[in-house]
Write a protein that holds these residues in place. Structure first.
Motif, PDB file in Angstrom:
ATOM      1  N   VAL A 289       3.793 -22.767  -3.250  1.00  0.00           N
ATOM      2  CA  VAL A 289       4.108 -21.365  -2.221  1.00  0.00           C
ATOM      3  C   VAL A 289       3.525 -22.280  -1.019  1.00  0.00           C
ATOM      4  N   ILE A 397      11.087 -19.392  -4.234  1.00  0.00           N
ATOM      5  CA  ILE A 397      11.771 -18.260  -3.800  1.00  0.00           C
ATOM      6  C   ILE A 397      11.349 -17.690  -2.559  1.00  0.00           C
ATOM      7  N   TYR A 398       9.994 -17.196  -2.405  1.00  0.00           N
ATOM      8  CA  TYR A 398       9.743 -16.684  -1.314  1.00  0.00           C
ATOM      9  C   TYR A 398       9.780 -17.374  -0.153  1.00  0.00           C
ATOM     10  N   TRP A 401      12.964 -18.150   1.078  1.00  0.00           N
ATOM     11  CA  TRP A 401      13.921 -17.289   1.698  1.00  0.00           C
ATOM     12  C   TRP A 401      13.337 -17.246   3.224  1.00  0.00           C
ATOM     13  N   GLN A 402      12.041 -17.184   3.519  1.00  0.00           N
ATOM     14  CA  GLN A 402      11.778 -17.262   4.775  1.00  0.00           C
ATOM     15  C   GLN A 402      12.252 -18.372   5.723  1.00  0.00           C
TER      16      GLN A 402
END
Length: 415
Positions: A289, A397-398, A401-402
């Protein structure tokens, strides 16, 4: 639909440029974190599998798969009972035994131990003790000669060797004019066995069943019959069937009743260890991340340009998911290979380390097993690799997506 362009750009972002050396270092750290976590998880579970298998083999090599006794802890007509179960399905062999707690005195050393009276010709049918003899053999137990076979650790504690005399003190007592005194009998050490488990090597001794009957005043009775089954994991069901076929005067039990809590504790410990180490893999996976967030921040201009050229938000998201997935796949692959190699050679590595540091990591007087066993199970490897990959995929994913939400107009306004 899969687009080679997305994969190409995602793969390109894994390469380092001069101004993105730090990001590449973080990427390498994420890969190594996942690899080390997966390696540790595979190795630890393999070692725990090895311990469980080794303990089960050694315990079942010394204890019976099933035991047939009478209602009052004795079996009077054991020969008749043996004939009744001889042709029963799943029963491979049986042997009578007499068991009792005694005190052993050798010069100035005294120790409590479990004394088992066995029939030398029948004992190999139900146990492996005959194959674990360090000195002497089971056939050296001759009725009337009062020979005894000691566990290796017990013999070491007592300081006894082959041919030495020891005194067995039985809880049975004799009434004499001087009062009540315990029954004592001199025995000669005719053998020493070593199972590799401190519990048995330190706390067990064997004598002939006829001598045990005289010592414990059982005459023609025995403590019971030890039974060997063809399927130890199906022992509860087999013993239940066997018990229903026999009369109520017999009681049939299996090895799981005596050791169920022990193996359940091992299974629980294995599950807890899996969860703890999986959290380590999760921490390493979620380092992805921070890596992707830094990459997204560094590539905002590139993303804006790609969007102005027609790249959709979904494609932008796919680029960074590809980047994160590559990190996870490489880390998982390296960790799986490392874990397999380490698990297959764990015993040799520990043995070499013990030689180098001149120490014992698993002393026999503390642990059941003094060597480090390892049993690699491919189902564990598959599960661990799959979990590591899923965690890595979720971690992408996060930030992806950003990246897909970046507005080209806002980014290019100051370019």
């Amino acid at each position: 639909m899969f687009k080679p362009l997305i994969f190409y750009i995602g793969l390109r972002y894994t390469r380092a440029k001069r101004r993105t050396q730090f990001i590449s270092f973080i990427t390498l750290t994420s890969i190594m974190g996942i690899a080390l976590g997966v390696t540790a998880l595979i190795t630890v579970l393999s070692v725990m599998n090895g311990f469980e298998a080794e303990l089960r083999e050694r315990i079942l090599g010394m204890t019976s798969h099933a035991t047939l006794t009478g209602k009052y802890g004795q079996l009077e007509n054991w020969a008749e009972a043996e004939n009744r179960i001889k042709n029963t399905p799943h029963v491979q062999g049986s042997a009578p035994f007499i068991s009792g707690q005694v005190m052993i005195n050798a010069d100035r050393r005294v120790s409590g131990t479990m004394l088992n009276g066995v029939m030398p010709k029948n004992e190999p049918k139900v146990s492996e003790v005959g194959n674990r003899m360090v000195e002497g053999k089971l056939d050296d137990l001759v009725p009337g000669e009062y020979g005894i076979i000691l566990g290796a650790e017990l013999a070491k504690y007592l300081g006894t060797f082959m041919g030495d005399k020891i005194t067995i003190i039985s809880p049975q007592v004799n009434s004499t004019p001087a009062g009540i005194v315990p029954r004592m009998r001199r025995f000669t050490v005719v053998g020493i066995f070593k199972v590799g488990m401190y519990e048995y090597d330190r706390n067990m001794a064997l004598i002939h069943i006829d001598d045990a009957a005289k010592l414990f005043r059982l005459e023609s009775a025995v403590s019971g019959l030890r039974i060997k089954l063809d399927d130890v994991f199906n022992a509860p069901k087999i013993t239940q069937t066997l018990g229903s076929e026999l009369s109520d005067e017999y009681i049939v039990s299996d090895w799981t009743m005596a050791h169920e809590n022990f193996f359940r504790a091992i299974k629980t410990e294995k599950t807890v260890m899996f969860i703890i180490l999986l959290l380590i893999v999760a921490v390493a996976a979620f380092n992805i991340v921070s890596t992707l967030v830094m990459v997204v921040t560094d590539k905002r201009g590139d993303i804006a340009i790609l969007k102005t050229q027609g790249l959709t938000s979904g494609s932008v998201m796919g680029i960074f998911m590809v980047l994160g997935t590559i990190i996870g796949v490489v880390g998982t692959f390296l960790g799986t290979i490392g874990g397999i190699l380490l698990a297959l050679n764990a015993g040799h590595i520990v043995h070499d380390l013990e030689k180098i540091f001149q120490t014992r990591f698993l002393p026999a007087d503390v642990y059941y097993i003094s060597d480090l066993p390892s049993k690699l199970m491919w189902s564990d490897v598959t599960t661990i690799a799959l979990m590591a990959f899923i965690l890595s995929l979720l971690a992408t994913i996060y930030p992806a997506w950003q990246a897909s939400k970046i507005n080209p107009a806002e980014v290019l306004r100051y370019e």
